[in-house]
Design an enzyme around this catalytic site. Structure first.
Site, PDB file in Angstrom:
ATOM      1  N   ASP A  42      45.426  29.583  -5.789  1.00  8.34           N
ATOM      2  CA  ASP A  42      45.556  30.866  -6.476  1.00  8.34           C
ATOM      3  C   ASP A  42      45.054  30.652  -7.903  1.00  8.34           C
ATOM      4  O   ASP A  42      45.726  30.028  -8.703  1.00  8.34           O
ATOM      5  CB  ASP A  42      47.019  31.295  -6.460  1.00  8.34           C
ATOM      6  N   ASN A  44      44.348  33.083 -10.018  1.00  2.00           N
ATOM      7  CA  ASN A  44      44.829  34.173 -10.873  1.00  2.00           C
ATOM      8  C   ASN A  44      43.721  34.826 -11.684  1.00  2.00           C
ATOM      9  O   ASN A  44      43.944  35.281 -12.806  1.00  2.00           O
ATOM     10  CB  ASN A  44      45.966  33.710 -11.788  1.00  2.00           C
ATOM     11  N   HIS A 140      50.800  37.353  -1.416  1.00  2.00           N
ATOM     12  CA  HIS A 140      49.473  36.789  -1.148  1.00  2.00           C
ATOM     13  C   HIS A 140      49.232  36.742   0.362  1.00  2.00           C
ATOM     14  O   HIS A 140      50.167  36.580   1.136  1.00  2.00           O
ATOM     15  CB  HIS A 140      49.350  35.360  -1.687  1.00  2.00           C
TER      16      HIS A 140
END
Length: 149
Positions: A42, A44, A140
Site C-alpha cells: 500500500d 498510499n 483494501h
C-alpha cells in the site's frame, strides 16, 4: 499516510526521499547482479487521475498531492521501475481502496493505491492482473498479479 495532519505528511515526504535513494540503489545494483524486484504494498498514492475516482477534488489531499504524483512519475519513468498492474490493465475505475464513508465501496468511489512495483526487466513476465472484489476483507482489495518467472 499523510492524511492525519501536516506533521504526518512531512514524515511521508521524508520517507519518500529516503526510499527513493534505496530504490535507485536497487536498480543500479540490479545492472550488475541480475536481481529483479517485485515490491508489493500500500503506497498510499494514487499515481494518475485514472487511479482515483474524484481526481479534481482530491488534488490537495494526501495521496494525490502533485509532489506525490511527481514522485511516482519518477519511479515509473526515470528510475527503472514499472507498475505491474498497468502493464496489462489501462482501464479507469480500477481501485484497491475505498473510504468506509458514504457508500464508497458500493458506488466504486475509490483509489488505486496498492501496487506491485517491478523492475522494468519483468514487464514481459506479467501474465495477468486483477483486483479481487468478490469478497471484502477490509477497506483494501487484494491486488493479484501473475508472473511467468
Amino acid at each position: 499516510s499523510g492524511s492525519h495532519n501536516e506533521e504526518r505528511q512531512q514524515q511521508k515526504f521524508q520517507f519518500m526521499e529516503h526510499y527513493s535513494k534505496l530504490l535507485k540503489q536497487q536498480i543500479s545494483e540490479k545492472k550488475s547482479s541480475q536481481k529483479n524486484w517485485i515490491i508489493c504494498g500500500d503506497w498510499n498514492i494514487a499515481h494518475t487521475k485514472d487511479d482515483i475516482k474524484n481526481w479534481r477534488g482530491n488534488q490537495k489531499n494526501s495521496g494525490f498531492l502533485p509532489e506525490e504524483r511527481a514522485w511516482m512519475d519518477d519511479l515509473f519513468n526515470s528510475w527503472g521501475y514499472s507498475d505491474a498492474f498497468r502493464v496489462l490493465n489501462h482501464a479507469t475505475d480500477q481501485y484497491t481502496w475505498w473510504s468506509n464513508r458514504g457508500n464508497a465501496y458500493a458506488n466504486n468511489v475509490g483509489w488505486r493505491i496498492d501496487y506491485q512495483v517491478i523492475s522494468s526487466h519483468l514487464v514481459n513476465k506479467v501474465k495477468s492482473v486483477a483486483i479481487y472484489k468478490e469478497q471484502r476483507f477490509s477497506d483494501h482489495a487484494p491486488l493479484i498479479i501473475e508472473y511467468s518467472l
